[in-house]
Design a protein around this motif. Structure first.
Motif, PDB file in Angstrom:
ATOM      1  N   THR A 105      -5.617 -10.317   9.154  1.00 27.95           N
ATOM      2  CA  THR A 105      -6.142  -9.144   9.860  1.00 27.95           C
ATOM      3  C   THR A 105      -5.078  -8.527  10.771  1.00 27.95           C
ATOM      4  O   THR A 105      -4.871  -7.301  10.768  1.00 27.95           O
ATOM      5  N   SER A 163      -2.280  -6.895   8.761  1.00 30.66           N
ATOM      6  CA  SER A 163      -2.679  -5.626   8.151  1.00 30.66           C
ATOM      7  C   SER A 163      -2.630  -4.484   9.166  1.00 30.66           C
ATOM      8  O   SER A 163      -2.178  -3.376   8.854  1.00 30.66           O
ATOM      9  N   LYS A 167      -0.112  -1.175   8.987  1.00 32.79           N
ATOM     10  CA  LYS A 167      -0.681   0.157   8.772  1.00 32.79           C
ATOM     11  C   LYS A 167       0.157   1.251   9.436  1.00 32.79           C
ATOM     12  O   LYS A 167       0.372   2.322   8.863  1.00 32.79           O
ATOM     13  N   ASP A 185      -0.544  -0.118   0.607  1.00 32.71           N
ATOM     14  CA  ASP A 185      -1.679   0.174   1.479  1.00 32.71           C
ATOM     15  C   ASP A 185      -2.979  -0.347   0.872  1.00 32.71           C
ATOM     16  O   ASP A 185      -3.822  -0.928   1.567  1.00 32.71           O
ATOM     17  N   ARG A 186      -3.132  -0.151  -0.447  1.00 27.99           N
ATOM     18  CA  ARG A 186      -4.343  -0.638  -1.123  1.00 27.99           C
ATOM     19  C   ARG A 186      -4.397  -2.165  -1.119  1.00 27.99           C
ATOM     20  O   ARG A 186      -5.453  -2.773  -0.949  1.00 27.99           O
ATOM     21  N   LYS A 192      -5.529  -3.406   2.291  1.00 25.68           N
ATOM     22  CA  LYS A 192      -6.973  -3.212   2.450  1.00 25.68           C
ATOM     23  C   LYS A 192      -7.762  -4.283   1.693  1.00 25.68           C
ATOM     24  O   LYS A 192      -8.769  -4.802   2.185  1.00 25.68           O
ATOM     25  N   ASN A 193      -7.294  -4.624   0.481  1.00 33.86           N
ATOM     26  CA  ASN A 193      -7.973  -5.649  -0.307  1.00 33.86           C
ATOM     27  C   ASN A 193      -7.894  -7.017   0.352  1.00 33.86           C
ATOM     28  O   ASN A 193      -8.849  -7.793   0.327  1.00 33.86           O
ATOM     29  N   GLU A 242     -10.276  -7.072   3.219  1.00 30.30           N
ATOM     30  CA  GLU A 242     -11.641  -7.178   2.697  1.00 30.30           C
ATOM     31  C   GLU A 242     -11.942  -8.612   2.272  1.00 30.30           C
ATOM     32  O   GLU A 242     -13.016  -9.144   2.563  1.00 30.30           O
TER      33      GLU A 242
END
Length: 410
Positions: free
Chosen positions: A198, A201, A205, A239-240, A243-244, A247
């Motif tokens: 977390t 990430s 960003k 970036d994707r 995010k994964n 998640e």
């Protein structure tokens, strides 16, 4: 997940203890029974070889040859009777001098049961017998009353079982108290891992956003360029991926009560099928679905939108050309079954269990061409596990099927 890990730890520890204790108790019971029967058989053999009596120590007969200690009290504490049978299995003589609790009729009934067994040694009720053929074709039957020996063996067995149950209950209580401490290092490590994902990430960003803005400015200044397009593509991909990962970390967390709600999983399935229908048709594939009009489930609604999206996205990407993708939802007992299947040639069945591992891709080149990261099915498994369910896959007749089983909670 932590509760599940704790339950598994307790289950494994208890299974190991019960298995070990069961083997130990069984060994004690069998050994005790064998020793009891062996000692009685030794006594029967002594009586047969000495004409129905125990010889006192110091005579020509050595009791140690039979591993049976004879004392002056042995003839008085051993209850037995002797019956001689003819070749036709008829009673020729009965010696009842060493037993007082039996009359002749009871002896006849007991001998009849012994003859019917056809065995040379064994038990009839609490009597142990030995049958010894003689030269005339008849036989001598020596029967010992083993009530006290069997009672002692049964008492030993009862005490063993009581100790077994007491040990199991004690260890179970200790595990309930100490299991949290035992798995605490793993829990702390898992929490640190999630926190790292977390935090990382969030830290990534900002530079990614700056790089994306810089690429836009460079494109406005110098126009379109293949190197700029490649850099923008990689930024988007990174970036994707971030995010994964975030998640996945979130879906592995324990469900909080305030996020649980009752919703219609049928509506989610229908919405997901409608959303992926154009994508499947654009690829020349068909998408069919089958589910009842109303199936309700209690859980995190957003997780199930993501679960259907992962299963259908995976099916569309890896379905054979012109293949049919089938989505189904059904209820069996208290469980909800969610299945997505599609034809897929060349699947290595030995690798099926690894499909839910993070970053695993069965066909790396194909996964890269479709933009996969090997995280989707890991996230699907985390969602299902989070809702106390299980997910599996199997491959048959060229069709791969992913099935999630979700219990209908409270």
């Amino acid at each position: 997940m932590i509760s599940s890990l704790r339950r598994k730890f307790i289950l494994i520890a208890m299974a190991s203890l019960i298995g070990t204790m069961a083997v130990l108790c069984t060994a004690i019971g069998i050994s005790n029974h064998f020793i009891t029967a062996n000692r009685v058989d030794k006594a029967i053999s002594i009586l047969h070889q000495n004409g129905g009596t125990f010889l006192p120590p110091g005579t020509h007969f050595d009791p140690s040859d039979f591993n049976f200690q004879i004392t002056p009290e042995t003839p008085f504490e051993t209850r037995y009777f002797i019956v001689e049978l003819t070749a036709q299995q008829e009673i020729r003589s009965v010696v009842l001098d060493h037993i007082a609790a039996l009359d002749r009729q009871t002896v006849v009934d007991t001998i009849s049961q012994i003859v019917n067994t056809g065995a040379k040694r064994g038990y009839v009720d609490h009597y142990r017998f030995g049958v010894f053929p003689d030269e005339a074709g008849g036989s001598t039957v020596i029967v010992l009353d083993c009530f006290l020996q069997l009672q002692a063996a049964n008492n030993t067995l009862r005490i063993t079982v009581i100790i077994f149950l007491a040990c199991v209950l004690t260890v179970f209580a200790l595990l309930l108290v100490l299991s949290k401490r035992a798995i605490r290092p793993f829990v702390d490590n898992l929490e640190r891992q999630r926190q790292f994902v977390t935090d990382a990430s969030h830290e990534l960003k900002t530079p990614l956003a700056i790089l994306s803005a810089d690429m836009g400015l460079l494109e406005d200044t110098y126009g379109e360029d293949k190197w700029l397009e490649s850099a923008k593509s990689q930024i988007t991909r990174l970036d994707r991926l971030i995010k994964n990962l975030v998640e996945l970390a979130r879906t592995e967390e324990t469900i909080k009560e305030d996020t649980v709600e009752l919703f219609s999983i049928s509506e989610i399935a229908q919405a997901s099928a409608d959303a992926f229908q154009p994508l499947a048709e654009a690829d020349g594939k068909t998408l069919t679905s089958e589910f009842p009009d109303e199936i309700s489930l209690k859980g995190v609604q957003g997780n199930f939108f993501r679960l259907f999206s992962i299963l259908l996205d995976n099916a569309v990407k890896y379905c054979d050309p012109a293949g049919n993708i089938h989505l189904s939802v059904s209820v069996r007992g208290r469980n909800i079954y969610i299945s997505a299947s599609n034809p897929c040639a060349g699947v290595d069945t030995a690798q099926l269990s690894r499909y839910f591992d993070r970053f695993y891709r069965a066909d790396t080149s194909r996964a890269r061409s479709t933009g996969g990261y090997g995280i989707g099915l890991s996230t699907a498994k985390a969602i299902v596990t989070r809702h106390k369910g299980r997910i599996s896959n199997y491959y048959a007749d060229g069709v791969i099927t992913f099935t999630a089983v979700i219990p209908q909670m409270g």
